[in-house]
Design an enzyme around this catalytic site. Structure first.
Site, PDB file in Angstrom:
ATOM      1  CB  SER A 133      -0.937  -0.029   1.209  1.00  0.00           C
ATOM      2  OG  SER A 133      -1.961   0.924   1.068  1.00  0.00           O
ATOM      3  CG  ASN A 134      -0.254   4.720  -1.380  1.00  0.00           C
ATOM      4  OD1 ASN A 134      -0.886   5.553  -0.755  1.00  0.00           O
ATOM      5  ND2 ASN A 134      -0.758   4.095  -2.438  1.00  0.00           N
ATOM      6  CD  GLU A 135       3.346   6.392   5.101  1.00  0.00           C
ATOM      7  OE1 GLU A 135       2.347   6.818   5.708  1.00  0.00           O
ATOM      8  OE2 GLU A 135       4.230   5.731   5.641  1.00  0.00           O
ATOM      9  CB  ALA A 157      -2.388   7.398  -3.408  1.00  0.00           C
TER      10      ALA A 157
END
Ligand code: CTP
Length: 208
Positions: free
Chosen positions: A25-27, A92
């Site tokens: 995943s991402n931030e 995102a």
């Protein structure tokens, strides 16, 4: 768009599972997308918010659909964009996902050596949906660390969007951000060091 419109907003990261308990995943916090949904609902527009896994309160009057993976998000977008007037793609989206999700926990150590995960590319959700957008208004986001204006202008065209919001990396996880709005005619509007709520309000006004 003069009348109250129906806006689909995507927000937050996507989560691409490796096995039942691990994922890529991402931030992304989802803050920008939620701020846009809130600003649009306050202005009397109908809002469908498609959200990845985030810790954000659902804004008042907003219909929220929770999704996990990029492919789930695409399915929700296809369903809801059909009857909408506009799309703001603030999510995102993970560009890659593991080729398959294992049904039980990945025992990487048992494989020995340097374990690796085979990735496959996710679809470009925005491009897929905006390809047949007709007269609907589509807003993309770009986060760039260098040569931002040129790259954002290229993405605006590649993704068949009407407007792109260019962010610097300082936007990540922060409440304040500097953005540039770019449209197909080459118009640019820079908003320096604004809160995400201010940027959201400016974007909604611009769409009206
Ligand atoms: N986007 C999307 N589907 C993807 C990737 C991105 O719809 N698989 C959308 C994002 O929501 C955003 C815009 O496209 O509106 C950003 O595009 P892009 O810059 O291509 O995504 P990045 O992966 O961040 O770009 P880069 O290739 O430069 O890393």
């Amino acid at each position: 768009m003069a009348e109250p419109f129906h806006l689909v907003v995507t927000a937050g990261p996507t989560r691409e599972h490796i096995d039942p308990v691990r994922y890529l995943s991402n931030e992304s916090s989802g803050r920008m997308g939620f701020a846009i949904a809130r600003a649009a609902a306050r202005r009397g527009h109908r809002v469908t918010l498609i959200a990845g896994p985030v810790e954000q309160r659902t804004p008042k009057g907003v219909e929220r659909i929770d999704v996990l993976s990029a492919r789930d998000m695409l399915a929700a977008m296809k369903e809801h964009f059909q009857e909408a007037d506009a799309l703001v793609m603030a999510a995102a989206v993970a560009d890659y996902r593991p080729r398959r999700k294992l049904r039980s926990k990945w025992k990487a150590k048992e494989q020995g050596g340097s374990p690796s995960i085979e990735l496959v590319e996710n679809p470009d959700l925005l491009r897929t949906v905006a390809r047949r957008k007709g007269g609907r208004f589509v807003v993309a986001f770009a986060l760039e660390t260098e040569d931002g204006l040129r790259r954002a202008a290229a993405k605006l065209v590649a993704k068949n969007a009407d407007l792109i919001v260019l962010n610097g990396p300082s936007a990540l996880g922060s409440d304040r951000t500097t953005v540039t709005f770019l449209d197909r005619e080459g118009n640019q509007l820079e908003l320096q060091d604004r809160s995400k709520d201010e940027v959201a309000r400016a974007l909604v006004r611009l769409m009206e």
